[in-house]
Write an enzyme that holds these catalytic residues in place. Structure first.
Site, PDB file in Angstrom:
ATOM      1  N   ASP A   1       0.871  -1.251   0.036  1.00  0.00           N
ATOM      2  CA  ASP A   1      -0.099  -0.186   0.058  1.00  0.00           C
ATOM      3  C   ASP A   1       0.848   1.140   0.094  1.00  0.00           C
ATOM      4  O   ASP A   1       2.052   1.281   0.493  1.00  0.00           O
ATOM      5  CB  ASP A   1      -0.932   0.104   1.338  1.00  0.00           C
ATOM      6  CG  ASP A   1      -1.920   0.938   0.957  1.00  0.00           C
ATOM      7  OD1 ASP A   1      -2.418   1.518  -0.020  1.00  0.00           O
ATOM      8  OD2 ASP A   1      -2.631   1.393   2.159  1.00  0.00           O
TER       9      ASP A   1
ATOM     10  N   GLY B   1      -0.149   5.383  -4.479  1.00  0.00           N
ATOM     11  CA  GLY B   1      -0.705   6.744  -4.813  1.00  0.00           C
ATOM     12  C   GLY B   1      -0.157   7.676  -4.147  1.00  0.00           C
ATOM     13  O   GLY B   1      -0.157   8.924  -4.950  1.00  0.00           O
ATOM     14  N   ARG B   2       0.046   7.648  -3.003  1.00  0.00           N
ATOM     15  CA  ARG B   2       0.506   8.721  -2.250  1.00  0.00           C
ATOM     16  C   ARG B   2       1.918   9.015  -2.418  1.00  0.00           C
ATOM     17  O   ARG B   2       2.585  10.051  -2.604  1.00  0.00           O
ATOM     18  CB  ARG B   2       0.627   8.281  -0.489  1.00  0.00           C
ATOM     19  CG  ARG B   2      -0.918   8.668   0.067  1.00  0.00           C
ATOM     20  CD  ARG B   2      -0.939   8.069   1.230  1.00  0.00           C
ATOM     21  NE  ARG B   2      -1.342   6.643   1.269  1.00  0.00           N
ATOM     22  CZ  ARG B   2      -1.366   5.521   2.326  1.00  0.00           C
ATOM     23  NH1 ARG B   2      -1.503   6.372   3.513  1.00  0.00           N
ATOM     24  NH2 ARG B   2      -2.002   4.714   2.023  1.00  0.00           N
ATOM     25  N   TRP B   3       2.701   8.052  -2.667  1.00  0.00           N
ATOM     26  CA  TRP B   3       4.216   7.996  -3.041  1.00  0.00           C
ATOM     27  C   TRP B   3       4.057   8.908  -4.676  1.00  0.00           C
ATOM     28  O   TRP B   3       5.001   9.748  -4.687  1.00  0.00           O
ATOM     29  CB  TRP B   3       4.691   6.451  -3.539  1.00  0.00           C
ATOM     30  CG  TRP B   3       6.133   6.381  -4.038  1.00  0.00           C
ATOM     31  CD1 TRP B   3       7.323   6.567  -3.394  1.00  0.00           C
ATOM     32  CD2 TRP B   3       6.601   6.725  -5.421  1.00  0.00           C
ATOM     33  NE1 TRP B   3       8.278   6.378  -3.937  1.00  0.00           N
ATOM     34  CE2 TRP B   3       7.970   6.689  -5.324  1.00  0.00           C
ATOM     35  CE3 TRP B   3       5.848   6.975  -6.589  1.00  0.00           C
ATOM     36  CZ2 TRP B   3       8.819   6.906  -6.448  1.00  0.00           C
ATOM     37  CZ3 TRP B   3       6.933   7.028  -7.539  1.00  0.00           C
ATOM     38  CH2 TRP B   3       8.162   6.787  -7.814  1.00  0.00           C
TER      39      TRP B   3
ATOM     40  N   ARG C   1      -1.131   8.825 -10.392  1.00  0.00           N
ATOM     41  CA  ARG C   1      -1.146   7.470  -9.411  1.00  0.00           C
ATOM     42  C   ARG C   1      -0.543   6.464 -10.285  1.00  0.00           C
ATOM     43  O   ARG C   1      -0.037   5.330  -9.541  1.00  0.00           O
ATOM     44  CB  ARG C   1      -2.570   7.412  -8.978  1.00  0.00           C
ATOM     45  CG  ARG C   1      -3.193   8.186  -8.153  1.00  0.00           C
ATOM     46  CD  ARG C   1      -4.396   7.969  -7.738  1.00  0.00           C
ATOM     47  NE  ARG C   1      -4.685   6.580  -7.082  1.00  0.00           N
ATOM     48  CZ  ARG C   1      -4.644   6.326  -5.772  1.00  0.00           C
ATOM     49  NH1 ARG C   1      -4.365   7.294  -5.080  1.00  0.00           N
ATOM     50  NH2 ARG C   1      -4.505   5.299  -5.382  1.00  0.00           N
TER      51      ARG C   1
ATOM     52  N   GLU D   1     -12.602  -4.729  -3.524  1.00  0.00           N
ATOM     53  CA  GLU D   1     -12.928  -3.541  -3.082  1.00  0.00           C
ATOM     54  C   GLU D   1     -12.258  -2.740  -4.194  1.00  0.00           C
ATOM     55  O   GLU D   1     -12.530  -1.534  -4.445  1.00  0.00           O
ATOM     56  CB  GLU D   1     -12.672  -3.184  -1.865  1.00  0.00           C
ATOM     57  CG  GLU D   1     -13.560  -3.696  -0.776  1.00  0.00           C
ATOM     58  CD  GLU D   1     -13.322  -5.219  -0.480  1.00  0.00           C
ATOM     59  OE1 GLU D   1     -11.958  -5.433  -0.357  1.00  0.00           O
ATOM     60  OE2 GLU D   1     -14.362  -5.720  -0.228  1.00  0.00           O
ATOM     61  N   ASN D   2     -11.119  -2.849  -4.729  1.00  0.00           N
ATOM     62  CA  ASN D   2     -10.208  -1.892  -5.724  1.00  0.00           C
ATOM     63  C   ASN D   2     -11.123  -1.766  -7.023  1.00  0.00           C
ATOM     64  O   ASN D   2     -10.438  -0.816  -7.476  1.00  0.00           O
ATOM     65  CB  ASN D   2      -8.766  -2.522  -5.682  1.00  0.00           C
ATOM     66  CG  ASN D   2      -7.979  -2.405  -4.580  1.00  0.00           C
ATOM     67  OD1 ASN D   2      -6.959  -2.887  -4.437  1.00  0.00           O
ATOM     68  ND2 ASN D   2      -8.434  -1.221  -3.545  1.00  0.00           N
ATOM     69  N   TRP D   3     -12.070  -2.489  -7.279  1.00  0.00           N
ATOM     70  CA  TRP D   3     -12.936  -1.983  -8.483  1.00  0.00           C
ATOM     71  C   TRP D   3     -13.552  -0.647  -8.664  1.00  0.00           C
ATOM     72  O   TRP D   3     -13.912  -0.186  -9.358  1.00  0.00           O
ATOM     73  CB  TRP D   3     -13.956  -3.244  -9.055  1.00  0.00           C
ATOM     74  CG  TRP D   3     -13.180  -4.551  -8.945  1.00  0.00           C
ATOM     75  CD1 TRP D   3     -13.303  -5.684  -8.285  1.00  0.00           C
ATOM     76  CD2 TRP D   3     -12.406  -5.140 -10.170  1.00  0.00           C
ATOM     77  NE1 TRP D   3     -12.623  -6.821  -8.620  1.00  0.00           N
ATOM     78  CE2 TRP D   3     -12.303  -6.632  -9.666  1.00  0.00           C
ATOM     79  CE3 TRP D   3     -12.225  -4.599 -11.302  1.00  0.00           C
ATOM     80  CZ2 TRP D   3     -11.535  -7.181 -10.811  1.00  0.00           C
ATOM     81  CZ3 TRP D   3     -11.540  -5.502 -12.403  1.00  0.00           C
ATOM     82  CH2 TRP D   3     -11.065  -6.720 -11.841  1.00  0.00           C
TER      83      TRP D   3
ATOM     84  N   ARG E   1       2.185  -4.254   6.798  1.00  0.00           N
ATOM     85  CA  ARG E   1       1.412  -3.108   6.082  1.00  0.00           C
ATOM     86  C   ARG E   1       2.368  -1.905   5.871  1.00  0.00           C
ATOM     87  O   ARG E   1       2.470  -1.260   7.101  1.00  0.00           O
ATOM     88  CB  ARG E   1       0.130  -3.044   6.544  1.00  0.00           C
ATOM     89  CG  ARG E   1      -0.634  -1.898   5.696  1.00  0.00           C
ATOM     90  CD  ARG E   1      -2.008  -1.619   5.788  1.00  0.00           C
ATOM     91  NE  ARG E   1      -2.584  -1.037   4.831  1.00  0.00           N
ATOM     92  CZ  ARG E   1      -3.770  -1.111   4.423  1.00  0.00           C
ATOM     93  NH1 ARG E   1      -4.748  -1.924   4.947  1.00  0.00           N
ATOM     94  NH2 ARG E   1      -4.390  -0.284   3.406  1.00  0.00           N
TER      95      ARG E   1
ATOM     96  N   GLU F   1       1.502 -11.863  13.486  1.00  0.00           N
ATOM     97  CA  GLU F   1       2.169 -10.718  14.157  1.00  0.00           C
ATOM     98  C   GLU F   1       1.947  -9.624  13.141  1.00  0.00           C
ATOM     99  O   GLU F   1       2.498  -9.636  12.009  1.00  0.00           O
ATOM    100  CB  GLU F   1       3.422 -11.032  14.524  1.00  0.00           C
ATOM    101  CG  GLU F   1       3.815 -12.010  15.544  1.00  0.00           C
ATOM    102  CD  GLU F   1       3.202 -11.599  16.947  1.00  0.00           C
ATOM    103  OE1 GLU F   1       3.032 -10.353  17.240  1.00  0.00           O
ATOM    104  OE2 GLU F   1       2.632 -12.476  17.686  1.00  0.00           O
TER     105      GLU F   1
END
Ligand code: IPE
Ligand code: IPE
Ligand code: MG
Length: 230
Positions: A15, A18-20, A28, A62-64, A178, A197
């Site tokens: 993840d 996009g922010r990168w 994006r 959900e990415n659709w 993450r 963990e």
């Protein structure tokens, strides 16, 4: 030297692409290109370390919801990676794909199948790529499968459900990483990571380097896993 406790199965939520890109005033999709590079490097490093299995979250159920052109760009990068994998015969990595492939394009599905088959005899790290994957969807499909095969209520056990999940045969997730600063699971391996963990990191995925995996592995080695015991 003290022997390090390595996880058998690492899950990685790739993840922050996009922010990168946003930080660099780039589209994006440029973040996804760089993210795909980080993925290649990370997989190579896991293989060098002798990690048994690593699952990468590439595209969620959900990415659709994202703009069509972004979805297309991600699928194109995925397809390019499969082409590259199909061209590498000397590699010892075993490829596996999890998620519901049904909405994916036919050429993509064919390449996924081809790469799975061609690498099935390899003995190295298992690289599992989650595409159109959702943990809830995985569980629903598993239970449907059991019901279709005529299972009774008593036949539905933790073992029988596990055996129908996309990850059947793989060990449970030991370490879930993450990056990107978000602290949530976003429907990744929710069943399989029940006792994982979790290591949340502030680095954005395209910037994720070998040293970041080292940090996560060190953190993992310091944790005291109890599995409900004492
Ligand atoms: C992860 O990066 C890639 C996919 C979900 C396919 P994002 O695209 O979610 O990046 P951010 O979270 O917007 O920075
Ligand atoms: C999770 O990231 C999915 C993948 C990395 C493939 P998202 O960016 O989609 O997750 P949310 O929306 O921040 O929870
Ligand atoms: Mg994101």
């Amino acid at each position: 030297m003290e022997e390090k406790i390595l996880p058998r199965h690492i899950g990685i939520i790739m993840d922050g692409n996009g922010r990168w890109a946003k930080k660099r005033h780039l589209p994006r999709t440029a973040g996804h290109v760089q993210g795909a590079r980080a993925f290649r490097k990370c997989l190579r490093y896991c293989a060098d370390l002798g990690i048994e299995c690593v699952t990468f979250y590439a595209f969620s159920t959900e990415n659709w919801k994202r703009p069509q052109e972004e979805v297309d760009a991600i699928m194109k990068l995925f397809s390019d990676y499969l082409d590259e994998g199909l061209g590498m015969s000397e590699d010892d990595i075993r490829m596996k794909f999890i998620g519901d492939p049904s909405p994916l394009s036919e050429p993509l599905k064919a390449k996924m199948q081809d790469l799975t088959e061609r690498s099935s005899a390899n003995k190295g790290t298992i690289c599992c790529i989650a595409v159109n994957y959702g943990g809830r969807d995985d569980i629903v499909r598993a239970v449907r499968c059991l019901v279709r095969s005529g299972a009774s209520a008593e036949d539905i056990t933790e073992e029988s459900v596990s055996e129908q999940l996309d990850t059947a045969g793989l060990p449970d997730v030991d370490l879930l990483i993450r990056p990107s600063g978000e602290q949530r699971i976003s429907n990744f391996l929710i069943w399989q990571a029940a006792y994982a963990e979790y290591v949340f990191m502030d680095v954005l995925w395209p910037d994720f380097k070998e040293k970041d995996l080292d940090l996560a592995l060190e953190e993992y080695a310091r944790r005291n896993r109890r599995f409900g015991g004492i």
